[in-house]
Design a protein around this motif. Structure first.
Motif, PDB file in Angstrom:
ATOM      1  N   VAL A  15       0.839  -1.209   0.000  1.00  0.00           N
ATOM      2  CA  VAL A  15       0.000   0.000   0.000  1.00  0.00           C
ATOM      3  C   VAL A  15       0.869   1.252   0.000  1.00  0.00           C
ATOM      4  O   VAL A  15       0.636   2.193  -0.774  1.00  0.00           O
ATOM      5  CB  VAL A  15      -0.964  -0.006   1.213  1.00  0.00           C
ATOM      6  N   PHE A  16       1.897   1.273   0.840  1.00  0.00           N
ATOM      7  CA  PHE A  16       2.708   2.488   0.945  1.00  0.00           C
ATOM      8  C   PHE A  16       3.676   2.637  -0.220  1.00  0.00           C
ATOM      9  O   PHE A  16       4.021   3.761  -0.589  1.00  0.00           O
ATOM     10  CB  PHE A  16       3.401   2.551   2.305  1.00  0.00           C
ATOM     11  N   ALA A  19       1.404   4.097  -2.789  1.00  0.00           N
ATOM     12  CA  ALA A  19       1.040   5.477  -2.477  1.00  0.00           C
ATOM     13  C   ALA A  19       2.221   6.422  -2.639  1.00  0.00           C
ATOM     14  O   ALA A  19       2.051   7.575  -3.036  1.00  0.00           O
ATOM     15  CB  ALA A  19       0.499   5.562  -1.049  1.00  0.00           C
ATOM     16  N   GLY A  20       3.415   5.951  -2.337  1.00  0.00           N
ATOM     17  CA  GLY A  20       4.583   6.819  -2.348  1.00  0.00           C
ATOM     18  C   GLY A  20       5.195   7.047  -3.713  1.00  0.00           C
ATOM     19  O   GLY A  20       5.634   8.158  -4.021  1.00  0.00           O
ATOM     20  N   LYS A  23       3.770   9.932  -5.787  1.00  0.00           N
ATOM     21  CA  LYS A  23       4.101  11.233  -5.202  1.00  0.00           C
ATOM     22  C   LYS A  23       5.522  11.651  -5.565  1.00  0.00           C
ATOM     23  O   LYS A  23       5.807  12.835  -5.692  1.00  0.00           O
ATOM     24  CB  LYS A  23       3.938  11.188  -3.682  1.00  0.00           C
ATOM     25  N   MET A  35      -5.796  11.833  -5.789  1.00  0.00           N
ATOM     26  CA  MET A  35      -5.549  11.854  -4.347  1.00  0.00           C
ATOM     27  C   MET A  35      -6.386  12.858  -3.575  1.00  0.00           C
ATOM     28  O   MET A  35      -6.509  12.744  -2.370  1.00  0.00           O
ATOM     29  CB  MET A  35      -4.067  12.100  -4.074  1.00  0.00           C
ATOM     30  N   GLY A  51       6.243  11.239  -0.241  1.00  0.00           N
ATOM     31  CA  GLY A  51       6.343  10.030  -1.060  1.00  0.00           C
ATOM     32  C   GLY A  51       7.598   9.234  -0.737  1.00  0.00           C
ATOM     33  O   GLY A  51       7.557   8.007  -0.634  1.00  0.00           O
ATOM     34  N   GLU A  54       7.127   7.476   2.570  1.00  0.00           N
ATOM     35  CA  GLU A  54       6.232   6.323   2.411  1.00  0.00           C
ATOM     36  C   GLU A  54       6.958   5.142   1.773  1.00  0.00           C
ATOM     37  O   GLU A  54       6.804   3.992   2.209  1.00  0.00           O
ATOM     38  CB  GLU A  54       5.012   6.717   1.583  1.00  0.00           C
ATOM     39  N   ALA A  88      -2.022  12.161   7.953  1.00  0.00           N
ATOM     40  CA  ALA A  88      -3.008  12.023   6.880  1.00  0.00           C
ATOM     41  C   ALA A  88      -4.421  12.265   7.398  1.00  0.00           C
ATOM     42  O   ALA A  88      -5.251  12.868   6.707  1.00  0.00           O
ATOM     43  CB  ALA A  88      -2.903  10.626   6.262  1.00  0.00           C
ATOM     44  N   LYS A 100     -11.604   8.706   3.349  1.00  0.00           N
ATOM     45  CA  LYS A 100     -10.152   8.643   3.399  1.00  0.00           C
ATOM     46  C   LYS A 100      -9.661   8.556   4.839  1.00  0.00           C
ATOM     47  O   LYS A 100      -8.685   7.876   5.130  1.00  0.00           O
ATOM     48  CB  LYS A 100      -9.540   9.851   2.694  1.00  0.00           C
ATOM     49  N   ASN A 104      -7.276   5.716   6.575  1.00  0.00           N
ATOM     50  CA  ASN A 104      -6.087   6.068   7.353  1.00  0.00           C
ATOM     51  C   ASN A 104      -6.119   5.412   8.726  1.00  0.00           C
ATOM     52  O   ASN A 104      -5.091   4.942   9.222  1.00  0.00           O
ATOM     53  CB  ASN A 104      -5.958   7.578   7.511  1.00  0.00           C
TER      54      ASN A 104
END
Length: 124
Positions: A15-16, A19-20, A23, A35, A51, A54, A88, A100, A104
């Motif tokens: 996931v990270f 997500a990173g 970014k 986002m 980013g 993450e 977040a 969201k 989180n």
């Protein structure tokens, strides 16, 4: 329980990482649509730094224990992910993005389970 913790670590890492990387790779303008509006309230270098953090958290969750080098970094990375999730939640609360915030909270709780397990009874 060790298998459950590994599954959580792998899931959080995926996931990270997902997500990173955007970014880091995309300009801020391209991140708003997928986002949300929170991206506009942060400077572009701050988003790049987020980013990077993450991605480093994702790597830290799985690589040190797999390599057998400083496996204590895995729960430390999970603590970092909890900190990211608190930030977040604050950022998403400003834009009233309830769904969201819920995500989180879930990710933060999963990271907290990893912290508990890896610093506690199921340490490497």
């Amino acid at each position: 329980m060790n298998i459950v913790l590994w599954v959580l670590q792998g899931t959080l890492a995926a996931v990270f990482l997902a997500a990173g990387l955007p970014k880091i790779a995309k300009p801020r303008e391209e991140l708003v649509a997928p986002m949300g509006e929170w991206v506009n309230s942060f400077p572009a270098p701050g988003i790049k730094l987020l980013g990077l953090v993450e991605v480093l958290g994702a790597v830290g969750l799985v690589v040190p224990p797999l390599a057998g080098v400083a496996p204590v970094l895995s729960p430390v990375a999970a603590v970092g992910i909890i900190v990211i999730m608190v930030g977040a939640i604050v950022a998403h609360a400003r834009e009233s993005a309830g769904s969201k915030i819920a995500m989180n909270i879930v990710l933060g709780v999963l990271a907290a389970v990893v912290v508990w397990g890896r610093f506690g009874p199921y340490a490497f």
